[in-house]
Design an enzyme around this catalytic site. Sequence first.
Site, short mmCIF file in Angstrom:
data_model
loop_
_atom_site.label_atom_id
_atom_site.label_comp_id
_atom_site.label_asym_id
_atom_site.label_seq_id
_atom_site.Cartn_x
_atom_site.Cartn_y
_atom_site.Cartn_z
N ARG A 101 0.88 -1.19 0.00
CA ARG A 101 0.00 0.00 0.00
C ARG A 101 0.91 1.22 0.00
O ARG A 101 1.74 1.38 0.89
CB ARG A 101 -0.91 0.00 1.22
CG ARG A 101 -1.63 1.34 1.41
CD ARG A 101 -2.74 1.29 2.42
NE ARG A 101 -3.88 0.57 1.90
CZ ARG A 101 -5.09 0.61 2.44
NH1 ARG A 101 -5.33 1.33 3.51
NH2 ARG A 101 -6.09 -0.07 1.90
N HIS A 128 -7.37 0.97 -6.40
CA HIS A 128 -7.54 0.05 -5.26
C HIS A 128 -8.18 -1.24 -5.81
O HIS A 128 -9.35 -1.53 -5.55
CB HIS A 128 -8.42 0.71 -4.20
CG HIS A 128 -8.36 0.04 -2.85
ND1 HIS A 128 -7.58 -1.05 -2.58
CD2 HIS A 128 -9.02 0.33 -1.68
CE1 HIS A 128 -7.74 -1.41 -1.32
NE2 HIS A 128 -8.62 -0.59 -0.76
N GLN A 131 -9.98 -3.99 -3.62
CA GLN A 131 -11.30 -3.55 -3.16
C GLN A 131 -12.32 -3.69 -4.28
O GLN A 131 -13.42 -4.20 -4.09
CB GLN A 131 -11.23 -2.10 -2.68
CG GLN A 131 -12.55 -1.56 -2.15
CD GLN A 131 -12.92 -2.16 -0.80
OE1 GLN A 131 -12.15 -2.10 0.14
NE2 GLN A 131 -14.11 -2.74 -0.71
N ASP A 231 -17.28 6.77 -1.37
CA ASP A 231 -15.99 6.63 -0.68
C ASP A 231 -15.80 7.92 0.13
O ASP A 231 -16.53 8.90 -0.08
CB ASP A 231 -14.89 6.44 -1.74
CG ASP A 231 -13.50 6.16 -1.14
OD1 ASP A 231 -13.40 5.97 0.09
OD2 ASP A 231 -12.53 6.13 -1.92
N CYS A 271 -16.36 1.27 0.55
CA CYS A 271 -15.14 0.50 0.83
C CYS A 271 -14.76 0.56 2.30
O CYS A 271 -14.06 -0.32 2.80
CB CYS A 271 -13.99 0.98 -0.04
SG CYS A 271 -13.69 2.76 0.09
N ARG A 299 -13.21 -9.18 1.52
CA ARG A 299 -11.81 -8.84 1.21
C ARG A 299 -10.93 -10.06 1.47
O ARG A 299 -10.03 -10.39 0.69
CB ARG A 299 -11.33 -7.67 2.07
CG ARG A 299 -11.99 -6.33 1.81
CD ARG A 299 -11.61 -5.74 0.47
NE ARG A 299 -10.19 -5.52 0.33
CZ ARG A 299 -9.52 -4.47 0.81
NH1 ARG A 299 -10.16 -3.52 1.43
NH2 ARG A 299 -8.20 -4.34 0.63
N1 CP Z 1 -11.25 -0.44 2.40
C1 CP Z 1 -9.96 -0.46 2.83
O1 CP Z 1 -9.02 -0.64 2.08
O2 CP Z 1 -9.84 -0.29 4.18
P1 CP Z 1 -8.48 -0.05 4.98
O3 CP Z 1 -7.95 1.31 4.58
O4 CP Z 1 -8.89 -0.11 6.41
O5 CP Z 1 -7.51 -1.12 4.61
N1 NVA Z 2 -10.08 6.67 -1.28
C1 NVA Z 2 -9.74 6.17 0.04
C2 NVA Z 2 -9.91 4.69 0.09
C3 NVA Z 2 -9.65 4.10 1.46
C4 NVA Z 2 -9.83 2.60 1.48
C5 NVA Z 2 -8.31 6.59 0.38
O1 NVA Z 2 -7.43 6.48 -0.49
O2 NVA Z 2 -8.08 7.03 1.50
#
Ligand code: CP
Ligand code: NVA
Length: 314
Positions: A101, A128, A131, A231, A271, A299
């Site tokens: 990430r 993502h 997701q 989101d 998400c 997930r």
């Molecule tokens: N939806 C998602 O990716 O959640 P986290 O940021 O908690 O991993």
């Molecule tokens: N768009 C959000 C998604 C989190 C799972 C972010 O990048 O923070």
Amino acid sequence: MRHFLKETDLSLAEIQSIFAQAALLKSQRGQTKSQDLAQQSWGLLFFKKSTRTRVSFQVGVHELGGLPVMLNADDMQISRGETVADTAKVLSRYLHGMVIRCHEHKLLEDFAQCGTMPVVNALSDFLHPCQFMTDMFTLAERWSKGKPENFASSLKGRKVAFLGDTACNMANSFILGGAALGVEIALAGPAGYEPTAEIKQQLKKDGLKETFTFTTDAAAAVKGADMVYTDVWVSMGMEAEKAERLKTMQPYQVNSKLMALAKPDAYFMHCLPAHPGEEVTAEVLASPQSIIFDQAENRLHVQKAILAHLTRHR
Ligand code: CP
Ligand code: NVA
């Protein structure tokens, strides 16, 4: 070497096969011992905060018979200037795969190119995909009436409305993945947050048509939708713009009035993490239409199927 950095790294047939495998893993969880990652150690490298992704990957690698190695970027030499290339080369000597990430999507591409193990995108500023895959699986479970062989085809022609920041990573994943799977993506958000040139460029690179629509009219996007998605309005890294974003995106809040414009049997998805009272009301989050916790659970199952697939098709 196969990687999963974006939705289009998998063919339709592969997506269908991953969905079927995820359904199987879900139904057999705790009953049979999967050995797909036996004798393997996978690194889980996080440059950003996470609850779902971090825990579901850690548990997922463990349940596939492998060892998850949690790596916080802040604790590593990469945050003191060691190059991505050297980090990828060194970690490839210890590990069998990486889940990352990060901020810039390019880090994933560089890591994949310099290392000698599969890399999975656990969220970048651009996409993502884990997701998105999970979201489609969660819908397919319902729309295919539980028939895993029909999972991918059950999504074709369905209408998904995406509200709020339509330039964020989740919106991009819907635009790219929706085009690949034949799902109609109707986005609505304020001017200044429309789909980016970068995602349009990606569609072109992948030979996909721009099948999504964008409007500033929330009601028009939601009308007749099979699923309504939102989101956070302030994605990780955007905190400096918080006040402006909360003000500008207010008309795109998913509330009961807006949900009423979708099909009567439409689902609400997010998400997570959610900010009740901002992008969605507490009422919609808790409504029978909301499938956010099934979505979060999935997930685990879908990512396990992705890891197993990448390992089998190295
Ligand atoms: N939806 C998602 O990716 O959640 P986290 O940021 O908690 O991993
Ligand atoms: N768009 C959000 C998604 C989190 C799972 C972010 O990048 O923070």
